[in-house]
Design an enzyme around this catalytic site. Structure first.
Site, PDB file in Angstrom:
ATOM      1  N   ASP A 145       0.772  -1.040   0.086  1.00  0.00           N
ATOM      2  CA  ASP A 145       0.178  -0.111  -0.030  1.00  0.00           C
ATOM      3  C   ASP A 145       0.894   1.286  -0.013  1.00  0.00           C
ATOM      4  O   ASP A 145       1.593   1.792   0.934  1.00  0.00           O
ATOM      5  CB  ASP A 145      -0.802   0.054   1.166  1.00  0.00           C
ATOM      6  CG  ASP A 145      -2.092  -1.062   1.269  1.00  0.00           C
ATOM      7  OD1 ASP A 145      -1.706  -1.999   0.507  1.00  0.00           O
ATOM      8  OD2 ASP A 145      -3.035  -0.804   1.829  1.00  0.00           O
ATOM      9  N   LYS A 208      -6.805   3.140  -3.519  1.00  0.00           N
ATOM     10  CA  LYS A 208      -7.209   3.342  -1.965  1.00  0.00           C
ATOM     11  C   LYS A 208      -7.386   4.751  -1.906  1.00  0.00           C
ATOM     12  O   LYS A 208      -6.742   5.555  -2.211  1.00  0.00           O
ATOM     13  CB  LYS A 208      -6.132   2.478  -1.439  1.00  0.00           C
ATOM     14  CG  LYS A 208      -6.269   2.872   0.208  1.00  0.00           C
ATOM     15  CD  LYS A 208      -5.335   1.596   0.924  1.00  0.00           C
ATOM     16  CE  LYS A 208      -5.529   1.891   2.423  1.00  0.00           C
ATOM     17  NZ  LYS A 208      -4.309   1.220   3.053  1.00  0.00           N
ATOM     18  N   LYS A 244      -9.960   0.072  -2.696  1.00  0.00           N
ATOM     19  CA  LYS A 244     -10.172  -0.155  -1.365  1.00  0.00           C
ATOM     20  C   LYS A 244     -10.349   1.321  -0.575  1.00  0.00           C
ATOM     21  O   LYS A 244      -9.657   2.057  -0.574  1.00  0.00           O
ATOM     22  CB  LYS A 244      -8.717  -0.767  -0.842  1.00  0.00           C
ATOM     23  CG  LYS A 244      -8.513  -0.682   0.715  1.00  0.00           C
ATOM     24  CD  LYS A 244      -7.185  -1.444   0.871  1.00  0.00           C
ATOM     25  CE  LYS A 244      -7.232  -1.162   2.478  1.00  0.00           C
ATOM     26  NZ  LYS A 244      -5.740  -1.839   2.685  1.00  0.00           N
TER      27      LYS A 244
END
Lengths: 308, 293
Positions: A145, A208, A244
């Site tokens: 991430d 995300k 996400k």
């Protein structure tokens, strides 16, 4: 060859023509997702699906091996009183905790995601970010991430941000790359859309919303805007990108609204943890409490669920 | 042209706010003369759930407040109630009391609040103890609030029953979810308005109106409710509540007293909803000498 060129062209078009966003329109559309009422068996199914999409997260300075091991145990044993529960999708930790998480999750299907690139601010030189990422990957992270450089993005240095994402993507190897836009710092939905397009074109496997360190974190408006970017890219290229939302999703009800939105914008193909995740720490317990409520018929207390 | 009378819509009180019931339902109880008392929320099990969530949220800060400060806040309730006495008297009369009975009920309610306000920083001293033990320990017991307490208010009393049950419970640092009298709900909601303007933090007292039969099972099975106080008089209902309470071993207390009596108050109403925590504290005991404690 001709086809490749066509794709290249449509990519260029997307990058330079990120649409502007009608904020009021987005709000109205999002409000309609929230009016859906999901009951009975569909609700149970949706709750279990939501559980299976959770990236159980701990990203604190005070994280210790013990805390990470406990969370990993929870990832595999959400609530043993309830039979046939899925596990969560992944645990999300700092690079220094990847090895511990990896060994704790041995023999399970739960992935280990690691934040990297000087999370959460991203204020470090590229060499440091690459080293951070390589370290996490070498420790065994299945997913990375990363955060984008919001300062550069807001200053209009899009190619800088693009190159950075592309470089990190290279460093990831087989690990899937999630690109955190930190929408709370991007100020407008237009920027969110532009950053989404940029990240997708630079090689993100997932986009995300947030680090969880900045308020506001994930909102349905922002997520909807990003889902539309994924949809447009899919329609142009046929390639699926994951989504996400992270931070601020702590109730089952809200999680179900998100699932409705994903289904109605992107379709059933995205309704699996391969393409959709929730970044959350307290959502799991709320979903578990709802499932226990459905099982037993009585309202539950956090006293009877693991501490997270 | 005659003026169209406005019938007040009485709303419920959850987490320091006055929402309508989530269900959108209401009922209109009537008095002896057949006059509609008002439009009253017919709360649902989801309202019970919301109220318990609000009450749970308030437990920490309410129980950690200094006892003296809790006393001040309770006293403030009495002051505010004194200021709105006329409205309560009027409502009690509307619900069938004589003027004299209504006035004495409100006065008694105010006095009872002051009584429990006084107890706030004193009950701990009375119920706590230092215990003689035969080992090298300093052994002492202190009272701790149970947490979230569900209260089913007496059916035949609008104000004094509610006050007599709620005040001792919050005096001891608990938070409450109250099911008001179904037939006589007016004073419960007006009392919520008093609470709202008297420094009581939101969530400490939550008041729901509606069908007790409908809400009591939800409240008594709720895993996040720690104790129940039953003010009704139906032994079958009490039995059902006790059975439901087994689920998470809630403590159940049933009181059937004439709350209009001046002495229908006391320390045990506070101490019943306290858990006693006993601490064994090792002490140095050199050569059989007595300790410094």
């Amino acid at each position: 060859m001709q086809m490749k060129k066509d794709i290249q062209q449509s990519i260029d078009q997307l990058l330079f023509n990120s649409p502007t966003i009608d904020k009021v329109g987005v709000e109205e559309r999002v409000a309609r997702f929230q009016t859906r009422s999901i009951k009975g068996d569909s609700k149970l199914q949706a709750l279990k699906m939501a559980l299976n999409m959770i990236d159980l997260t701990t990203l604190e300075g005070k994280d210790s091996p013990g805390k990470v091991q406990q969370m990993c145990y929870k990832a595999m044993h959400l609530h043993d009183e309830l039979p046939n529960l899925p596990t969560v999708a992944a645990v999300c930790v700092y690079p220094s905790m990847v090895k511990i998480a990896k060994s704790a999750l041995l023999n399970s299907k739960v992935n280990v995601a690691s934040v990297s690139t000087a999370f959460p601010s991203g204020q470090a030189p590229l060499a440091v970010k690459l080293a951070d990422t390589t370290f996490a990957v070498n420790e065994g992270a299945d997913e990375i991430d990363m955060v984008i450089s919001r300062g550069k993005f807001l200053a209009g240095e899009y190619s800088f941000v693009f190159d950075e994402i592309a470089a990190i993507k290279d460093a990831c190897g087989n690990a899937r790359l999630k690109v955190i836009l930190e929408t709370g710092e991007l100020l407008t939905l237009d920027n969110v859309r532009k950053a989404s397009d940029l990240a997708i074109l630079a090689g993100a496997d997932f986009i995300k919303t947030s680090t969880g360190k900045i308020q506001p974190a994930a909102t349905m408006q922002v997520t909807y805007t990003m889902l539309m970017a994924i949809k447009d890219y899919y329609e142009a290229t046929g390639k699926m990108i994951g989504m996400k939302p992270a931070g601020g999703i702590s109730t089952s009800k809200l999680a179900l609204h998100y699932l409705v939105m994903v289904k109605e914008v992107l379709g059933n193909a995205w309704l699996s943890n391969e393409w959709f995740r929730f970044g959350a720490s307290s959502l799991a317990n709320d979903v578990l409490m709802q499932l226990m409520k459905a099982e037993t018929g009585v309202y539950q207390s956090p006293d009877y669920f693991s501490i997270d | 042209m005659s003026r169209l009378e406005i019938v007040k819509t009485y709303k419920i009180y959850i987490g320091g706010q006055f929402p309508r019931t989530e269900s959108g339902r209401y009922y209109s109880p009537v008095n002896k003369e057949g006059k509609v008392l008002g439009n009253i929320c017919l709360s649902s099990r989801k309202d019970v759930r919301n109220a318990v969530v609000a009450a749970r949220k308030a437990v920490g800060s309410w129980s950690e407040r200094s006892a003296f400060n809790r006393g001040q806040i309770l006293y403030r309730i009495a002051e505010m109630l004194e200021g709105r006495k006329a409205q309560f008297v009027e409502e009690l009369q509307f619900q069938g009391s004589s003027k004299q009975a209504a006035e004495s009920e409100v006065n008694l309610a105010i006095d009872r609040i002051v009584y429990y306000a006084g107890w706030c920083d004193k009950y701990q001293v009375i119920v706590s103890s230092v215990n003689p033990v035969a080992s090298s320990h300093f052994n002492f017991s202190v009272a701790e609030p149970m947490g979230v307490v569900g209260i089913i208010a007496p059916e035949n009393s609008s104000l004094i029953g509610l006050v007599s049950l709620v005040l001792p419970v919050i005096c001891g640092g608990n938070t409450v979810v109250v099911l008001a009298s179904e037939k006589l709900p007016l004073c419960a909601v007006t009392f919520a308005e008093v609470l709202h303007s008297s420094d009581v933090p939101g969530g400490v007292i939550n008041i729901l109106t509606g069908s007790t039969d409908e809400m009591a099972p939800t409240l008594s099975t709720h895993m996040d409710v720690n104790a129940l106080v039953y003010g009704g008089s139906d032994p079958l209902k009490l039995k059902e509540i006790q059975e439901n309470a087994v689920l998470n071993v809630k403590r159940v207390f049933a009181y059937s007293t004439d709350w209009k009596k001046a002495d229908a108050q006391g320390l045990h109403y506070i101490s019943d909803v306290q858990e006693i925590k006993t601490i064994w504290h090792p002490i140095e005991n050199v050569g059989g000498a007595t300790s410094n404690y």
